[in-house]
Design a protein around this motif. Structure first.
Motif, short mmCIF file in Angstrom:
data_model
loop_
_atom_site.label_atom_id
_atom_site.label_comp_id
_atom_site.label_asym_id
_atom_site.label_seq_id
_atom_site.Cartn_x
_atom_site.Cartn_y
_atom_site.Cartn_z
N GLY A 99 4.37 7.84 3.44
CA GLY A 99 3.10 7.54 2.79
C GLY A 99 2.19 6.68 3.64
O GLY A 99 0.97 6.90 3.70
N VAL A 100 2.76 5.69 4.32
CA VAL A 100 1.98 4.83 5.20
C VAL A 100 1.39 5.63 6.35
O VAL A 100 0.21 5.48 6.71
CB VAL A 100 2.85 3.67 5.71
CG1 VAL A 100 2.19 2.97 6.90
CG2 VAL A 100 3.12 2.67 4.59
N ASP A 124 2.77 -3.18 4.05
CA ASP A 124 3.94 -2.74 3.30
C ASP A 124 5.18 -3.25 4.01
O ASP A 124 5.14 -3.55 5.22
CB ASP A 124 3.98 -1.22 3.17
CG ASP A 124 4.71 -0.78 1.91
OD1 ASP A 124 4.12 -0.87 0.83
OD2 ASP A 124 5.89 -0.39 2.01
N ALA A 129 -5.37 4.16 -2.72
CA ALA A 129 -5.94 4.12 -1.37
C ALA A 129 -6.55 5.46 -0.99
O ALA A 129 -7.64 5.51 -0.37
CB ALA A 129 -4.85 3.73 -0.37
N ARG A 130 -5.89 6.55 -1.34
CA ARG A 130 -6.43 7.88 -1.03
C ARG A 130 -7.81 8.07 -1.67
O ARG A 130 -8.74 8.60 -1.05
CB ARG A 130 -5.48 8.97 -1.54
CG ARG A 130 -4.22 9.15 -0.73
CD ARG A 130 -3.30 10.16 -1.41
NE ARG A 130 -2.08 10.37 -0.67
CZ ARG A 130 -1.91 11.29 0.27
NH1 ARG A 130 -2.92 12.10 0.58
NH2 ARG A 130 -0.76 11.42 0.90
N SER A 163 -0.63 3.85 -3.03
CA SER A 163 -1.04 4.82 -2.03
C SER A 163 -2.04 5.82 -2.61
O SER A 163 -2.98 6.24 -1.93
CB SER A 163 0.18 5.56 -1.46
OG SER A 163 0.86 6.30 -2.48
N ILE A 173 0.81 -1.22 0.00
CA ILE A 173 0.00 0.00 0.00
C ILE A 173 0.84 1.27 0.00
O ILE A 173 0.37 2.33 -0.41
CB ILE A 173 -0.96 -0.01 1.22
CG1 ILE A 173 -2.06 1.05 1.06
CG2 ILE A 173 -0.20 0.18 2.52
CD1 ILE A 173 -3.16 0.93 2.10
N GLY A 174 2.11 1.20 0.41
CA GLY A 174 2.93 2.39 0.49
C GLY A 174 3.53 2.84 -0.82
O GLY A 174 4.09 3.94 -0.90
N LEU A 194 -1.55 7.66 5.18
CA LEU A 194 -2.76 6.86 4.94
C LEU A 194 -3.43 6.48 6.26
O LEU A 194 -4.67 6.47 6.35
CB LEU A 194 -2.41 5.61 4.14
CG LEU A 194 -2.06 5.85 2.67
CD1 LEU A 194 -1.59 4.56 2.01
CD2 LEU A 194 -3.27 6.42 1.91
N GLU A 238 4.34 13.06 -6.70
CA GLU A 238 3.60 14.01 -5.87
C GLU A 238 3.67 15.40 -6.48
O GLU A 238 4.75 15.92 -6.75
CB GLU A 238 4.16 14.04 -4.46
CG GLU A 238 3.96 12.75 -3.69
CD GLU A 238 4.51 12.81 -2.29
OE1 GLU A 238 5.12 13.85 -1.93
OE2 GLU A 238 4.33 11.84 -1.54
N THR A 297 0.51 15.68 -3.02
CA THR A 297 -0.16 14.39 -3.11
C THR A 297 -0.08 13.85 -4.53
O THR A 297 0.14 14.59 -5.48
CB THR A 297 -1.63 14.50 -2.67
OG1 THR A 297 -2.22 13.20 -2.63
CG2 THR A 297 -2.43 15.37 -3.64
N VAL A 302 -3.06 -0.12 8.46
CA VAL A 302 -1.87 -0.58 7.74
C VAL A 302 -0.95 -1.35 8.68
O VAL A 302 -0.62 -0.88 9.77
CB VAL A 302 -1.10 0.59 7.11
CG1 VAL A 302 0.08 0.06 6.30
CG2 VAL A 302 -2.02 1.42 6.21
#
Length: 503
Positions: free
Chosen positions: A61-62, A55, A41-42, A38, A32-33, A65, A165, A171, A72
């Protein structure tokens, strides 16, 4: 867009836009990271979904989230599938980064939980939007990012998913309130064929990712197949300065679905390969200005009113001017309103860049340090050509390239091309290969490249030696550019510390 009511988000409010499909209400994401995961996920969280993930390591990033409501776990273990009440409705993974024998994937399949790849999920998230997708061998992230900022300036508030980003927002993804979705379409593993876009921009087509495709023809064929998936009435935009993209546009003109228009942008250097593709966004003049470029363009129907405009780009290099023109053309084609072009240009001119795309990391000891993700010879040549514009007015200033090859297969395939591109610098430091998902290959090291560079070059076999190697060679006034898609970006702080001794 759908009339379904979306579920309440983490803040208790109903998010704008279409409801999530039932399958995506509870999602577990393996890896997920990562940049792409990521961002996905957002968007899922913003649209009211429940998200868990795992992750290999803790990261910024983790942490971000978790703050948005994701559950996570650090480390890969089947127990991660229990982080959400009731368990996940689907498990999401990536083609390249996560092996098939990952314990969470194995457990998910044993339990009958559907496993999807990231592009399959992104395609579902985009299904109810008008979509602008940017693809090509190089320049996807910068071009996509410019298109996003242009559309934001116009007031569209697009949803987006990009590979880096945005400096404006910090982001890589956003769930917007508008009916537009902008995203990169990654060709590296053929996953772009999951999408049914309205507008596509192709920046260039040059052979890459042979570890997946096996042949140049197979790589080219995936773009042709993608173009065939453009929705009726849509638009294909190609760069007529790139021979691969121009030839592709020529093949597509007249052969796509009913009403699909093919448009060109650039100076038209290879327009002869696509005589039936109109050059609607023409780069008339391009020149360096500070750390960016000052350009004159002509924007003809259906993109603009057919008059000349100035176009300032904050990042240096002709390739960035072309990326800006591609972003403008794609955004204007999506909106279908030539009168919007001035606001779109305002957005491009306000663009502040993307993380690791000619990103300024600091000045120390009188030396300017930049960081770029380039990992193909053409990309390396482009960023070093841009760096040369920063020192062009002062013969005493030099460009020092610090390069980390990415993937053993790519290093073996393109060692000569990398060496030729790096020779645009005044001095070169080459680190060893960042293998990523690949096992080492006998005889394939960074030395394959450094031995062929035609300017002073050195190979360092330990990344910890980079900072002292830079400080030994740099002098006040120089520009140092760290280049590569691996972990070389983490060397920026130690390099800046080492350079401080020059003061």
């Amino acid at each position: 867009m759908t009339d379904q009511t979306a579920p309440a988000g983490a803040d208790g409010l109903t998010p704008p836009g279409p409801a999530l499909p039932d399958l995506l209400r509870r999602v577990h994401m393996v890896g997920i990271g990562g940049a792409g995961m990521s961002g996905l996920a957002r968007i899922l969280l913003a649209r009211g979904g429940q998200v868990s993930g795992s992750d290999a390591r803790e990261s910024r990033g983790v942490i971000a989230l978790r703050a948005r409501g994701a559950q996570v776990q650090v480390g890969h273990d089947p127990a991660a599938l229990t982080l959400l009440d009731g368990g996940p409705t689907v498990v999401v993974t990536t083609h390249a980064a996560i092996p098939a024998d990952n314990p969470e994937l194995v457990a998910a399949r044993e339990r009958g939980i559907e496993v999807l790849y990231r592009p399959q999920v992104l395609a579902q998230l985009m299904a109810d939007y008008r979509t602008l997708l940017i693809t090509g061998t190089h320049g996807k992230t910068s071009t996509t990012s410019m298109a996003v900022v242009a559309l934001q300036q116009q007031g569209a508030d697009p949803s987006f998913a990009i590979g880096g980003e945005l400096n404006e927002s910090g982001t890589n993804a956003h769930h917007g309130s508008g009916e537009v979705f902008v995203a990169e379409a990654d060709e590296s593993d053929g996953s772009l064929l999951e999408y049914r876009p309205d507008v596509v921009v192709v920046t260039n087509i040059e052979v890459d990712h042979l570890d997946f495709f096996g042949s140049e023809q197979a790589y080219v064929d995936v773009f042709d197949a993608f173009a065939a998936q453009i929705r009726p009435g849509g638009t294909l935009v190609v760069c007529l300065d790139d021979p691969g993209a121009a030839a592709f546009g020529g093949r597509c003109a007249g052969s796509l679905a009913a009403g699909v228009t093919v448009l060109g942008y650039g100076t038209g250097a290879h327009a002869d390969l696509a005589p039936s593709v109109p050059l609607v966004a023409e780069l008339l003049e391009a020149g360096a200005q500070g750390t960016g470029s000052s350009n004159r363009v002509r924007l003809a129907a259906p993109v603009g009113p057919g008059v000349e405009r100035s176009l300032q780009v904050t990042l240096p290099g002709r390739h960035m001017a072309l990326n800006a023109l591609g972003a403008l053309t794609g955004a204007a084609a999506l909106l279908g309103d030539p009168g919007s072009i001035d606001r779109l240009i305002d957005g491009i001119e306000s663009f502040g860049g993307v993380h690791r795309r000619f990103e300024f990391r600091g000045r120390s000891g009188g030396v300017d340090l930049y960081d770029d993700y380039a990992h193909h010879p053409t990309e390396v040549r482009a960023v070093l050509s841009a760096a040369r514009t920063l020192v062009a007015d002062d013969r005493g200033r030099r460009v020092i390239a610090v390069f980390q090859p990415h993937l053993y297969s790519r290093t073996a395939e393109f060692a000569e091309g990398f060496a030729a591109a790096l020779s645009l610098a005044d001095e070169v430091i080459v680190a060893d290969v960042y293998g990523a998902r690949e096992e080492p290959q006998p005889g394939v090291t960074g030395r394959l490249i450094s031995d062929q560079v035609t300017v002073p070059a050195v190979f360092v076999d330990s990344i910890s030696e980079l900072a002292p190697a830079v400080a030994e060679r740099a002098r006040p006034g120089d520009v140092v550019l760290i280049i590569g898609a691996g972990d070389i970006t983490m060397q920026a702080p130690p390099i800046l510390d080492a350079l401080s001794s020059l003061s």
